[in-house]
Design an enzyme around this catalytic site. Structure first.
Site, PDB file in Angstrom:
ATOM      1  N   SER A  26       0.913  -1.216  -0.140  1.00  0.00           N
ATOM      2  CA  SER A  26      -0.139  -0.083   0.250  1.00  0.00           C
ATOM      3  C   SER A  26       1.080   1.260  -0.050  1.00  0.00           C
ATOM      4  O   SER A  26       0.576   2.138  -0.820  1.00  0.00           O
ATOM      5  CB  SER A  26      -0.771   0.139   1.310  1.00  0.00           C
ATOM      6  OG  SER A  26      -1.663  -1.190   1.335  1.00  0.00           O
ATOM      7  N   ARG A  30       1.554   3.915  -3.362  1.00  0.00           N
ATOM      8  CA  ARG A  30       1.091   5.212  -3.148  1.00  0.00           C
ATOM      9  C   ARG A  30       2.403   6.244  -3.200  1.00  0.00           C
ATOM     10  O   ARG A  30       2.225   7.169  -3.951  1.00  0.00           O
ATOM     11  CB  ARG A  30       0.518   5.518  -1.726  1.00  0.00           C
ATOM     12  CG  ARG A  30      -0.872   5.035  -1.531  1.00  0.00           C
ATOM     13  CD  ARG A  30      -1.329   4.884  -0.201  1.00  0.00           C
ATOM     14  NE  ARG A  30      -2.587   4.780   0.130  1.00  0.00           N
ATOM     15  CZ  ARG A  30      -3.093   3.381  -0.132  1.00  0.00           C
ATOM     16  NH1 ARG A  30      -2.376   2.443  -0.028  1.00  0.00           N
ATOM     17  NH2 ARG A  30      -4.560   3.130   0.359  1.00  0.00           N
ATOM     18  N   ASP A  52       2.650  -6.017  -8.146  1.00  0.00           N
ATOM     19  CA  ASP A  52       1.779  -5.013  -8.188  1.00  0.00           C
ATOM     20  C   ASP A  52       2.777  -3.584  -8.281  1.00  0.00           C
ATOM     21  O   ASP A  52       2.211  -2.638  -9.081  1.00  0.00           O
ATOM     22  CB  ASP A  52       0.845  -4.908  -6.783  1.00  0.00           C
ATOM     23  CG  ASP A  52      -0.221  -5.783  -7.019  1.00  0.00           C
ATOM     24  OD1 ASP A  52      -0.437  -6.450  -8.057  1.00  0.00           O
ATOM     25  OD2 ASP A  52      -1.129  -5.604  -5.810  1.00  0.00           O
ATOM     26  N   ASN A  94      -3.204  -7.280 -11.794  1.00  0.00           N
ATOM     27  CA  ASN A  94      -4.397  -7.298 -10.910  1.00  0.00           C
ATOM     28  C   ASN A  94      -4.233  -6.341  -9.526  1.00  0.00           C
ATOM     29  O   ASN A  94      -4.612  -6.675  -8.452  1.00  0.00           O
ATOM     30  CB  ASN A  94      -4.567  -8.852 -10.222  1.00  0.00           C
ATOM     31  CG  ASN A  94      -5.875  -9.266  -9.585  1.00  0.00           C
ATOM     32  OD1 ASN A  94      -6.847  -8.259  -9.793  1.00  0.00           O
ATOM     33  ND2 ASN A  94      -6.142 -10.094  -8.967  1.00  0.00           N
ATOM     34  N   GLY A  96      -5.106  -3.074  -7.861  1.00  0.00           N
ATOM     35  CA  GLY A  96      -6.165  -2.313  -7.365  1.00  0.00           C
ATOM     36  C   GLY A  96      -5.543  -1.044  -6.977  1.00  0.00           C
ATOM     37  O   GLY A  96      -5.863   0.136  -7.403  1.00  0.00           O
ATOM     38  N   SER A 177     -15.203   0.282  -1.453  1.00  0.00           N
ATOM     39  CA  SER A 177     -13.694   0.195  -1.258  1.00  0.00           C
ATOM     40  C   SER A 177     -13.439   1.503  -0.921  1.00  0.00           C
ATOM     41  O   SER A 177     -13.789   2.479  -1.430  1.00  0.00           O
ATOM     42  CB  SER A 177     -13.164  -0.262  -2.734  1.00  0.00           C
ATOM     43  OG  SER A 177     -11.780   0.057  -2.566  1.00  0.00           O
ATOM     44  N   SER A 178     -12.218   1.471  -0.121  1.00  0.00           N
ATOM     45  CA  SER A 178     -11.729   2.947   0.344  1.00  0.00           C
ATOM     46  C   SER A 178     -10.858   3.370  -0.671  1.00  0.00           C
ATOM     47  O   SER A 178     -10.465   4.223  -0.545  1.00  0.00           O
ATOM     48  CB  SER A 178     -11.126   2.768   1.899  1.00  0.00           C
ATOM     49  OG  SER A 178     -10.058   1.585   1.770  1.00  0.00           O
ATOM     50  N   GLN A 179     -10.421   2.489  -1.675  1.00  0.00           N
ATOM     51  CA  GLN A 179      -9.674   2.751  -2.786  1.00  0.00           C
ATOM     52  C   GLN A 179     -10.082   3.891  -3.672  1.00  0.00           C
ATOM     53  O   GLN A 179      -9.472   4.590  -4.356  1.00  0.00           O
ATOM     54  CB  GLN A 179      -9.099   1.502  -3.538  1.00  0.00           C
ATOM     55  CG  GLN A 179      -8.063   0.658  -2.807  1.00  0.00           C
ATOM     56  CD  GLN A 179      -7.760  -0.406  -3.373  1.00  0.00           C
ATOM     57  OE1 GLN A 179      -7.862  -0.420  -4.903  1.00  0.00           O
ATOM     58  NE2 GLN A 179      -6.843  -1.234  -3.244  1.00  0.00           N
ATOM     59  N   SER A 207     -12.703   0.350   5.782  1.00  0.00           N
ATOM     60  CA  SER A 207     -11.009   0.336   5.729  1.00  0.00           C
ATOM     61  C   SER A 207     -10.528   1.731   6.056  1.00  0.00           C
ATOM     62  O   SER A 207      -9.539   2.115   5.298  1.00  0.00           O
ATOM     63  CB  SER A 207     -10.595  -0.016   4.487  1.00  0.00           C
ATOM     64  OG  SER A 207     -11.404  -1.314   3.922  1.00  0.00           O
ATOM     65  N   ASP A 327      -7.264  -7.051   5.267  1.00  0.00           N
ATOM     66  CA  ASP A 327      -6.407  -7.890   4.522  1.00  0.00           C
ATOM     67  C   ASP A 327      -5.967  -9.035   5.639  1.00  0.00           C
ATOM     68  O   ASP A 327      -5.926 -10.043   5.567  1.00  0.00           O
ATOM     69  CB  ASP A 327      -5.185  -7.053   3.865  1.00  0.00           C
ATOM     70  CG  ASP A 327      -5.939  -6.558   2.623  1.00  0.00           C
ATOM     71  OD1 ASP A 327      -7.100  -6.833   2.422  1.00  0.00           O
ATOM     72  OD2 ASP A 327      -4.886  -5.931   1.846  1.00  0.00           O
ATOM     73  N   LYS A 354     -12.161  -8.366  -3.548  1.00  0.00           N
ATOM     74  CA  LYS A 354     -10.626  -8.214  -3.468  1.00  0.00           C
ATOM     75  C   LYS A 354     -10.273  -9.089  -4.566  1.00  0.00           C
ATOM     76  O   LYS A 354     -10.760  -9.471  -5.616  1.00  0.00           O
ATOM     77  CB  LYS A 354     -10.237  -8.764  -2.388  1.00  0.00           C
ATOM     78  CG  LYS A 354     -10.456  -7.883  -1.070  1.00  0.00           C
ATOM     79  CD  LYS A 354      -9.723  -6.262  -1.170  1.00  0.00           C
ATOM     80  CE  LYS A 354     -10.190  -5.305  -0.179  1.00  0.00           C
ATOM     81  NZ  LYS A 354      -9.263  -4.999   0.954  1.00  0.00           N
ATOM     82  N   GLU A 355      -8.930  -9.553  -4.526  1.00  0.00           N
ATOM     83  CA  GLU A 355      -8.226 -10.282  -5.687  1.00  0.00           C
ATOM     84  C   GLU A 355      -9.324 -11.719  -5.987  1.00  0.00           C
ATOM     85  O   GLU A 355      -9.065 -12.084  -7.366  1.00  0.00           O
ATOM     86  CB  GLU A 355      -6.992 -10.960  -5.230  1.00  0.00           C
ATOM     87  CG  GLU A 355      -5.760  -9.866  -5.087  1.00  0.00           C
ATOM     88  CD  GLU A 355      -5.823  -9.052  -4.250  1.00  0.00           C
ATOM     89  OE1 GLU A 355      -6.808  -8.864  -3.360  1.00  0.00           O
ATOM     90  OE2 GLU A 355      -4.790  -8.337  -4.044  1.00  0.00           O
ATOM     91  N   HIS A 399      -2.566 -14.099  -3.616  1.00  0.00           N
ATOM     92  CA  HIS A 399      -1.373 -14.263  -2.552  1.00  0.00           C
ATOM     93  C   HIS A 399      -1.888 -14.636  -1.293  1.00  0.00           C
ATOM     94  O   HIS A 399      -1.163 -15.451  -0.599  1.00  0.00           O
ATOM     95  CB  HIS A 399      -0.485 -12.956  -2.722  1.00  0.00           C
ATOM     96  CG  HIS A 399      -1.339 -11.555  -2.503  1.00  0.00           C
ATOM     97  ND1 HIS A 399      -0.771 -10.815  -1.732  1.00  0.00           N
ATOM     98  CD2 HIS A 399      -2.461 -11.141  -2.788  1.00  0.00           C
ATOM     99  CE1 HIS A 399      -1.720  -9.577  -1.743  1.00  0.00           C
ATOM    100  NE2 HIS A 399      -2.774  -9.990  -2.451  1.00  0.00           N
ATOM    101  N   ARG A 400      -2.671 -13.740  -0.631  1.00  0.00           N
ATOM    102  CA  ARG A 400      -3.366 -13.989   0.768  1.00  0.00           C
ATOM    103  C   ARG A 400      -3.828 -15.466   0.940  1.00  0.00           C
ATOM    104  O   ARG A 400      -3.766 -15.961   2.102  1.00  0.00           O
ATOM    105  CB  ARG A 400      -4.269 -12.995   1.236  1.00  0.00           C
ATOM    106  CG  ARG A 400      -3.706 -11.726   1.001  1.00  0.00           C
ATOM    107  CD  ARG A 400      -3.945 -10.397   2.023  1.00  0.00           C
ATOM    108  NE  ARG A 400      -3.300  -9.487   1.774  1.00  0.00           N
ATOM    109  CZ  ARG A 400      -2.079  -8.673   1.822  1.00  0.00           C
ATOM    110  NH1 ARG A 400      -1.293  -9.552   2.849  1.00  0.00           N
ATOM    111  NH2 ARG A 400      -1.594  -7.863   1.524  1.00  0.00           N
ATOM    112  N   LYS A 432       2.417 -11.314  -6.088  1.00  0.00           N
ATOM    113  CA  LYS A 432       1.738 -10.081  -5.909  1.00  0.00           C
ATOM    114  C   LYS A 432       2.386  -8.999  -4.696  1.00  0.00           C
ATOM    115  O   LYS A 432       2.510  -7.884  -4.836  1.00  0.00           O
ATOM    116  CB  LYS A 432       0.260 -10.347  -5.540  1.00  0.00           C
ATOM    117  CG  LYS A 432      -0.393  -9.211  -5.664  1.00  0.00           C
ATOM    118  CD  LYS A 432      -1.958  -9.640  -5.932  1.00  0.00           C
ATOM    119  CE  LYS A 432      -2.940  -8.484  -6.553  1.00  0.00           C
ATOM    120  NZ  LYS A 432      -3.067  -7.298  -5.957  1.00  0.00           N
TER     121      LYS A 432
END
Ligand code: DC
Length: 669
Positions: A26, A30, A52, A94, A96, A177-179, A207, A327, A354-355, A399-400, A432
């Site tokens: 993250s 950013r 990513d 992938n 986000g 989504s907070s994104q 989030s 996450d 998510k993914e 990945h998670r 990822k």
């Protein structure tokens, strides 16, 4: 590492040691975007190197940023708010964290400066919603079209009227989504020239900690955002990104969660020490530590580090609203496998976008292990298995999911009897965010030797066993033991010391103190690279003699046994299946004829420009076979339970595939 589409984890029993975390995803993406938009040069340290961040870097390059990467340090000279390249197709995988903020930044840049951009990703990216962000940007007057399905990427951004409308507050939904909010916060300073820009959040913002990371990093780049509750955000008029010069990326707090859980489950002696992130982290997922403590983890922390040991055992089941750690909360679902009772994780609706649909994925895979799972639109309940089952875990390109399920390998600690291995399908999806996750995990876990799988490949000289065994080891991601090289190294060391095979005691002493290190194709004897020398005919002949000496063989036994390490071993030689690893899970014995082997050896030598005579090669091989077969100790012969493989007419690939197929049959998945 592994080339098979799976990685098998043997049953694991214990954890201790130090891991260094990769940089936060993250923060990395950013910072990259902010550095790319800012004027001047930013040096980013400890950047995460992953799928990513790679797509973000590639996109910034395509947009005309000057980027110089050296290891995990990257120098970026940003655009200073002016588009250099006005026409690009950006592929964002992938990620986000690349798709959403780049959409916002490029939408306002094309609206005000002209241009045409297409943003796309992998098929799953095209199923991840972006409509709320597009709606918000359209309020500004940005022109954004859906190339495929309404509401989802791919997107096309085209030139607008040359200006944007920022007088009225921009409204954006915060409950999917907070994104979307993060994307606007990162991009809209670009259009704050004529007045402050106000963003209003509709619905309950989820989030929030990720939005805090955004605000924190904006501050580092000189942009002050006034926050009124979680409803209203105001970017000051005339905001401009100012590079901080150097900036360090913290270790990834979400990635830390797997090692915090590992310590809580399996660190019964020394702790698992995690370097790169501490409780002072700006990442919201650091609060996973509180949840892990509630389940029983014993955690100490300092600046940039955590140390975790098992506290309570079995772990305590918890009920937790996970909105603040979306996450890392997945890791709690894995810890629930080791808890007494039912763990209930709520307010996790965002998992579904998510993914992959993470609620469905975790439920399905936890059930495969034998856990009882109840799932709802926005919650999951997990009770540990009454009977554990060996399972092949589907990872959904997430990945998670892959990292979470590695923790299931400690089932013996929850009483699984027999302990079961865990197969992770498509293990490389961890790239990822944590490309070396499994290697890092293996460096801090231990198990009983008997749990580590072994595959042996024995056979006569020049039967191709070394080539086959090393390819099988590589495919499975297992360690590889070339036991012939151990005898050859002993022979070389004896030759150098002027010791003859007649002096058995001295050869055995040399064998016992051999300083031998294998790494990939390199073999070092006393620090010196000897891989090539070991292949000499003279060394081979000497090896054949010293290997007939009983005290030499026993002196080399421990060294060979020490290769049996997590996650598994493929060993080749003469007596791997009969003497050294008699309990191997699969024993292969190659039976190529002497004529065929002589032919192969002949070809090999000729291709290296070494003159050779096929008949004398064959005679040599037969003599060596006879010596290996007839010696009193550890003679060359197939183990009773060996699988005979006549590879006379097979290519290496065919033999490797046949061995892998036989291996599959022995596995419990
Ligand atoms: O496989 P190779 O040619 O590198 O082996 C060299 C010699 O070592 C060979 O003559 C047999 C001996 N050897 C052995 O006795 N036992 C083993 N496990 C491996 C090799």
């Amino acid at each position: 590492m592994y080339t098979t589409p799976f990685l098998d984890l043997p049953p694991l029993l214990h954890a201790a040691g130090t891991v260094r975390l990769p940089g936060s995803k993250s923060i990395s993406n950013r910072v990259l975007l902010l550095a790319g938009l800012a004027a001047g040069t930013t040096v980013v340290h400890d950047l995460l190197d992953s799928d990513d961040t790679r797509v973000m870097l590639a996109a910034l390059r395509d947009l005309g940023c000057d980027i110089d990467s050296r290891g995990d340090t990257v120098r970026i000279t940003g655009l200073g708010g002016r588009l250099r390249n006005r026409d690009a197709r950006l592929f964002l995988g992938n990620a986000g964290t690349a798709m959403r903020p780049l959409t916002a930044a490029l939408a306002v840049l094309t609206a005000t400066q002209g241009g045409r951009f297409e943003l796309s990703g992998v098929p799953r990216m095209h199923e991840r919603p972006i409509g709320d962000l597009v709606d918000a940007l359209r309020q500004l007057g940005c022109r954004i079209d859906y190339v495929g399905n309404e509401g989802y990427p791919p997107l096309r951004l085209t030139a607008g009227s040359g200006s944007v409308r920022t007088q009225a507050p921009i409204r954006v939904r915060g409950d999917v989504s907070s994104q979307f909010l993060t994307a606007l916060l990162l991009g809209l300073p670009l259009v704050s020239g004529i007045g402050p820009v106000v963003i209003e959040v509709e619905g309950e913002l989820i989030s929030k900690p990720y939005v805090e990371i955004t605000l924190n990093l904006l501050r580092r780049f000189g942009i002050a955002v006034q926050r009124d509750g979680w409803q209203r955000f105001t970017i000051a008029q005339g905001s401009a990104y100012v590079s901080p010069g150097d900036i360090h990326v913290e270790g990834d707090a979400s990635s830390a969660s797997y090692f915090v859980a590992l310590g809580a489950i399996a660190a019964t002696g020394q702790p698992v020490r995690i370097e790169g992130v501490g409780l002072d982290s700006i990442q919201g997922d650091i609060r996973f530590v509180e949840a892990a403590k509630a389940m029983g983890a014993d955690v100490r922390s300092g600046p940039g580090w955590l140390e975790v040991k098992r506290g309570r055992w079995p772990l305590a089941a918890i009920e937790l609203d996970c909105n603040h750690i979306p996450d890392a909360a997945m890791t709690l679902a894995s810890m629930a496998l080791y808890a007494e009772g039912t763990t209930r994780l709520t307010n996790i609706a965002s998992w579904r976008v998510k993914e992959t649909d993470r609620i469905a994925a975790m439920a399905a895979e936890l059930r495969k292990l034998g856990a009882q799972v109840v799932e709802g639109a926005d919650f999951i309940e997990v009770s540990p298995p009454a009977r554990w089952r060996a399972a092949a875990i589907h990872t959904y390109d997430d990945h998670r999911v892959a990292m979470c399920f590695s923790l299931a390998a400690f089932n013996a600690l929850a009483g699984a009897d027999p302990a079961v291995p865990v197969r992770i399908l498509d293990p490389r999806c961890v790239a990822k965010t944590f490309p070396h996750y499994f290697e890092t995990l293996f460096s801090v876990v231990q198990t009983a030797t008997s749990h580590v799988p072994v595959l042996t490949v024995d056979g006569p000289s020049s039967s191709g066993k070394g080539t086959v065994a090393s390819a099988v080891a590589q495919a499975l991601g297992y360690h590889f033991l070339d036991s012939g090289a151990v005898y050859r190294a002993t022979a070389l060391a004896a030759m150098r010391a002027g010791v003859t095979p007649a002096d058995e005691a001295r050869v055995a002493a040399i064998a016992a103190s051999l300083d031998l290190a294998f790494e990939g194709h390199s073999i070092r004897l006393g620090g010196e690279e000897v891989a090539d020398q070991l292949r000499d005919e003279a060394v081979g002949a000497m090896a054949s003699k010293v290997s007939a000496l009983p005290t030499v063989r026993s002196a080399l036994r421990e060294l060979q046994l020490s290769f049996r390490r997590i996650p598994g071993l493929v060993a080749d030689g003469r007596d791997m299946g009969t003497v050294i690893f008699p309990s191997a899970n699969l024993k292969i014995f190659l039976t190529a004829s002497a004529a065929k082997r002589a032919e192969r050896r002949h070809k090999q030598l000729i291709s290296k420009g070494i003159p050779a005579n096929i008949d004398s090669l064959r005679a040599d091989l037969e003599a060596r076979d006879a010596r290996d077969q007839n010696r009193a100790i550890a003679p060359l012969k197939p183990a009773e339970d060996a699988v005979l493989l006549d590879n006379s007419d097979q290519t290496i690939d065919e033999s490797v595939n046949e061995v892998l197929a036989a291996w599959e049959q022995r596995r419990p998945f």
